[in-house]
Write a protein that holds these residues in place. Structure first.
Motif, mmCIF file in Angstrom:
data_model
loop_
_atom_site.group_PDB
_atom_site.id
_atom_site.type_symbol
_atom_site.label_atom_id
_atom_site.label_comp_id
_atom_site.label_asym_id
_atom_site.label_seq_id
_atom_site.Cartn_x
_atom_site.Cartn_y
_atom_site.Cartn_z
ATOM 1 N N VAL A 117 -11.339 13.023 4.372
ATOM 2 C CA VAL A 117 -10.011 12.580 4.788
ATOM 3 C C VAL A 117 -8.969 13.078 3.790
ATOM 4 N N ALA A 118 -9.371 13.138 2.519
ATOM 5 C CA ALA A 118 -8.471 13.606 1.460
ATOM 6 C C ALA A 118 -9.252 14.515 0.521
ATOM 7 N N ARG A 119 -8.524 15.394 -0.184
ATOM 8 C CA ARG A 119 -9.171 16.317 -1.117
ATOM 9 C C ARG A 119 -9.299 15.749 -2.521
ATOM 10 N N SER A 120 -8.525 14.700 -2.819
ATOM 11 C CA SER A 120 -8.542 14.131 -4.169
ATOM 12 C C SER A 120 -8.160 12.663 -4.093
ATOM 13 N N ARG A 121 -8.361 11.967 -5.191
ATOM 14 C CA ARG A 121 -7.930 10.563 -5.241
ATOM 15 C C ARG A 121 -6.422 10.460 -5.036
ATOM 16 N N SER A 122 -5.698 11.390 -5.620
ATOM 17 C CA SER A 122 -4.241 11.384 -5.477
ATOM 18 C C SER A 122 -3.842 11.520 -4.009
ATOM 19 N N GLU A 123 -4.443 12.471 -3.317
ATOM 20 C CA GLU A 123 -4.149 12.672 -1.899
ATOM 21 C C GLU A 123 -4.598 11.456 -1.079
ATOM 22 N N ALA A 124 -5.722 10.849 -1.460
ATOM 23 C CA ALA A 124 -6.215 9.663 -0.752
ATOM 24 C C ALA A 124 -5.240 8.493 -0.921
ATOM 25 N N LEU A 125 -4.709 8.325 -2.115
ATOM 26 C CA LEU A 125 -3.755 7.252 -2.345
ATOM 27 C C LEU A 125 -2.474 7.484 -1.542
ATOM 28 N N ALA A 126 -2.002 8.731 -1.502
ATOM 29 C CA ALA A 126 -0.818 9.055 -0.694
ATOM 30 C C ALA A 126 -1.098 8.774 0.779
ATOM 31 N N TRP A 127 -2.292 9.078 1.250
ATOM 32 C CA TRP A 127 -2.683 8.805 2.640
ATOM 33 C C TRP A 127 -2.627 7.299 2.912
ATOM 34 N N CYS A 128 -3.149 6.510 1.978
ATOM 35 C CA CYS A 128 -3.121 5.046 2.135
ATOM 36 C C CYS A 128 -1.688 4.520 2.210
ATOM 37 N N VAL A 129 -0.825 5.035 1.372
ATOM 38 C CA VAL A 129 0.574 4.604 1.375
ATOM 39 C C VAL A 129 1.227 4.958 2.709
ATOM 40 N N ARG A 130 0.965 6.160 3.230
ATOM 41 C CA ARG A 130 1.512 6.544 4.541
ATOM 42 C C ARG A 130 1.016 5.611 5.638
ATOM 43 N N GLN A 131 -0.260 5.233 5.573
ATOM 44 C CA GLN A 131 -0.824 4.341 6.584
ATOM 45 C C GLN A 131 -0.110 2.987 6.577
ATOM 46 N N VAL A 132 0.114 2.444 5.406
ATOM 47 C CA VAL A 132 0.826 1.171 5.306
ATOM 48 C C VAL A 132 2.247 1.334 5.841
ATOM 49 N N GLY A 133 2.902 2.432 5.469
ATOM 50 C CA GLY A 133 4.266 2.681 5.930
ATOM 51 C C GLY A 133 4.365 2.772 7.440
ATOM 52 N N GLU A 134 3.375 3.382 8.072
ATOM 53 C CA GLU A 134 3.389 3.542 9.526
ATOM 54 C C GLU A 134 2.946 2.277 10.250
ATOM 55 N N ARG A 135 1.880 1.657 9.781
ATOM 56 C CA ARG A 135 1.301 0.515 10.487
ATOM 57 C C ARG A 135 2.039 -0.793 10.224
ATOM 58 N N ASP A 136 2.694 -0.889 9.097
ATOM 59 C CA ASP A 136 3.381 -2.124 8.734
ATOM 60 C C ASP A 136 4.881 -1.914 8.596
ATOM 61 N N ALA A 137 5.429 -1.001 9.392
ATOM 62 C CA ALA A 137 6.853 -0.663 9.297
ATOM 63 C C ALA A 137 7.738 -1.876 9.539
ATOM 64 N N ALA A 138 7.403 -2.703 10.508
ATOM 65 C CA ALA A 138 8.222 -3.885 10.805
ATOM 66 C C ALA A 138 8.227 -4.846 9.622
ATOM 67 N N TRP A 139 7.069 -5.046 9.008
ATOM 68 C CA TRP A 139 6.991 -5.937 7.855
ATOM 69 C C TRP A 139 7.787 -5.364 6.681
ATOM 70 N N LEU A 140 7.676 -4.056 6.451
ATOM 71 C CA LEU A 140 8.443 -3.427 5.379
ATOM 72 C C LEU A 140 9.947 -3.526 5.640
ATOM 73 N N ASP A 141 10.372 -3.382 6.898
ATOM 74 C CA ASP A 141 11.789 -3.547 7.249
ATOM 75 C C ASP A 141 12.252 -4.967 6.939
ATOM 76 N N GLU A 142 11.401 -5.940 7.240
ATOM 77 C CA GLU A 142 11.731 -7.337 6.945
ATOM 78 C C GLU A 142 11.845 -7.560 5.439
ATOM 79 N N LEU A 143 10.947 -6.950 4.702
ATOM 80 C CA LEU A 143 10.973 -7.052 3.241
ATOM 81 C C LEU A 143 12.241 -6.419 2.679
#
Length: 159
Positions: A117-143
């Motif tokens: 899924v990712a080539r490195s830990r750094s890329e994997a962490l960026a992938w995780c952050v994108r997932q949270v940003g996309e899947r929890d956008a409404a919650w982040l907007d509320e925050l």
């Protein structure tokens, strides 16, 4: 960046971007390092021409903004319809972020790397952050809305 500063940056860019560049109002977001200016074009076919034709003006506007706001300026466009919109970033920063993770979190990153899924830990962490940003956008907007309230309360602090 406080809400008031964010609004100042947005208003400044909206006053600088020439009429006719985009089919919708320009979106401007900022953090401590970068200001991202994102416009909308009617279709993908216009992206390359827009990038070339506006380069000098974008560089000039970015230079003024970098001097005024002390941040790098990045440009991009969104094109296509609502269902198939694509985003093209012409310039953007990749800012390193130091973090400390326990074994449980490292195992998550290592699993993403081992599975391809990712080539490195750094890329994997960026992938995780994108997932949270996309899947929890409404919650982040509320925050973010709650943070606006915090800024407003802080502004009323007694001397």
């Amino acid at each position: 960046m406080t809400t008031k500063k964010q609004q100042t940056v947005q208003e400044w860019f909206r006053s600088q971007v020439p009429d006719g560049w985009f089919t919708a109002p320009v979106e401007v977001t900022a953090d401590a390092e970068e200001i991202l200016v994102l416009g909308t074009l009617p279709d993908d076919a216009k992206v390359r021409a827009f990038r070339e034709e506006t380069r000098d003006a974008r560089v000039r506007i970015a230079g003024e903004a970098e001097e005024r706001f002390g941040r790098a300026v990045s440009w991009g466009v969104r094109s296509g319809g609502d269902d198939d919109a694509a985003t093209y970033l012409f310039t953007h920063l990749n800012v390193p972020v130091m973090t400390r993770l326990r074994q449980r979190e490292r195992v998550v990153l290592d699993t993403l790397v081992a599975s391809g899924v990712a080539r490195s830990r750094s890329e994997a962490l960026a992938w995780c952050v994108r997932q949270v940003g996309e899947r929890d956008a409404a919650w982040l907007d509320e925050l973010r809305a709650a943070l606006v309230k915090v800024d407003q309360v802080r502004a009323t602090r007694p001397a």
